[in-house]
Design a protein around this motif. Sequence first.
Motif, PDB file in Angstrom:
ATOM      1  N   ARG A  38      -8.741  38.615   2.650  1.00 31.84           N
ATOM      2  CA  ARG A  38      -9.833  39.275   2.136  1.00 31.84           C
ATOM      3  C   ARG A  38     -10.405  38.143   1.256  1.00 31.84           C
ATOM      4  NH1 ARG A  38      -7.373  44.371  -1.599  1.00 31.84           N
ATOM      5  NH2 ARG A  38      -6.430  43.064  -3.035  1.00 31.84           N
ATOM      6  N   GLN A  39     -11.645  38.694   1.103  1.00 27.13           N
ATOM      7  CA  GLN A  39     -12.367  37.803   0.070  1.00 27.13           C
ATOM      8  C   GLN A  39     -13.355  38.370  -0.971  1.00 27.13           C
ATOM      9  OE1 GLN A  39     -13.999  33.935   1.574  1.00 27.13           O
ATOM     10  NE2 GLN A  39     -13.768  32.970  -0.172  1.00 27.13           N
ATOM     11  N   ALA A  40     -13.372  38.324  -2.135  1.00 29.60           N
ATOM     12  CA  ALA A  40     -14.292  38.962  -3.043  1.00 29.60           C
ATOM     13  C   ALA A  40     -15.267  37.971  -3.499  1.00 29.60           C
ATOM     14  CB  ALA A  40     -13.506  39.682  -4.057  1.00 29.60           C
ATOM     15  N   PRO A  41     -16.307  38.530  -3.825  1.00 28.26           N
ATOM     16  CA  PRO A  41     -17.285  37.438  -4.330  1.00 28.26           C
ATOM     17  C   PRO A  41     -16.676  36.696  -5.604  1.00 28.26           C
ATOM     18  CG  PRO A  41     -18.265  39.539  -4.005  1.00 28.26           C
ATOM     19  CD  PRO A  41     -16.850  39.894  -3.882  1.00 28.26           C
ATOM     20  N   GLY A  42     -16.973  35.320  -5.393  1.00 30.92           N
ATOM     21  CA  GLY A  42     -16.424  34.282  -6.160  1.00 30.92           C
ATOM     22  C   GLY A  42     -15.019  34.031  -6.427  1.00 30.92           C
ATOM     23  N   LYS A  43     -14.181  34.549  -5.267  1.00 32.29           N
ATOM     24  CA  LYS A  43     -12.806  34.538  -5.391  1.00 32.29           C
ATOM     25  C   LYS A  43     -12.304  33.825  -4.033  1.00 32.29           C
ATOM     26  CE  LYS A  43     -11.658  38.280  -8.481  1.00 32.29           C
ATOM     27  NZ  LYS A  43     -10.713  39.499  -8.570  1.00 32.29           N
ATOM     28  N   GLU A  44     -11.248  33.270  -4.039  1.00 33.03           N
ATOM     29  CA  GLU A  44     -10.732  32.759  -2.966  1.00 33.03           C
ATOM     30  C   GLU A  44     -10.390  33.609  -1.901  1.00 33.03           C
ATOM     31  OE1 GLU A  44     -10.866  28.581  -4.242  1.00 33.03           O
ATOM     32  OE2 GLU A  44      -9.590  29.276  -2.699  1.00 33.03           O
ATOM     33  N   ARG A  45     -10.155  33.274  -0.698  1.00 30.36           N
ATOM     34  CA  ARG A  45      -9.746  34.042   0.431  1.00 30.36           C
ATOM     35  C   ARG A  45      -8.205  34.541   0.056  1.00 30.36           C
ATOM     36  NH1 ARG A  45     -11.442  33.273   6.434  1.00 30.36           N
ATOM     37  NH2 ARG A  45     -13.638  33.313   5.489  1.00 30.36           N
ATOM     38  N   GLU A  46      -7.788  35.618   0.303  1.00 35.22           N
ATOM     39  CA  GLU A  46      -6.295  36.185  -0.057  1.00 35.22           C
ATOM     40  C   GLU A  46      -5.764  36.862   1.095  1.00 35.22           C
ATOM     41  OE1 GLU A  46      -5.562  38.416  -3.636  1.00 35.22           O
ATOM     42  OE2 GLU A  46      -6.958  39.858  -2.871  1.00 35.22           O
TER      43      GLU A  46
END
Length: 118
Positions: A38-46
Motif C-alpha cells: 500500500r501507498q499513502a499520499p506522501g509516503k513510501e510504498r509499504e
Amino acid sequence: QVQLEESGGGLVQAGGSLRLSCAASGRALRIFTTAWFRQAPGKEREFVAGIKTYDGRTFYSDSVKGRFTISRDNDKNTVYLQMNSLKPEDTAVYYCTSDTTGGSYDYWGQGTQVTVSS
C-alpha cells in the motif's frame, strides 16, 4: 506475462471492514508469492501481507497483524485481503503484486483506493 486486477476498495468508517480481491490472468507463469502493498499520499510504498502459493504460508506487517487476513483460491487464481478493524491510517492505494522469479515482485496491478474515515 501476468495481469493482476484488484477490486474491492472503497470508503469505510473506522472500525469497519473491506475485502480486496486480486485476480491473476494471462500466460501461465509460476507464481511463487502474491502480496499486497500500500501507498499513502506522501509516503513510501509499504508491504502489507503476502501468501506463498506452494504451501499457503502467510506473513504480515506488524501494523496489520491480527486485523488483516490474506487468503487465496487457486481454482479462481484469486488472492484476497480481508481487512477488519480498519483505521484512518490504513487509508492508501492498495496494490497486488506477484513474484514469478522466486526472488522479487515483478508484476503489479493498477491499485485500488481504500479510504477510512474517522
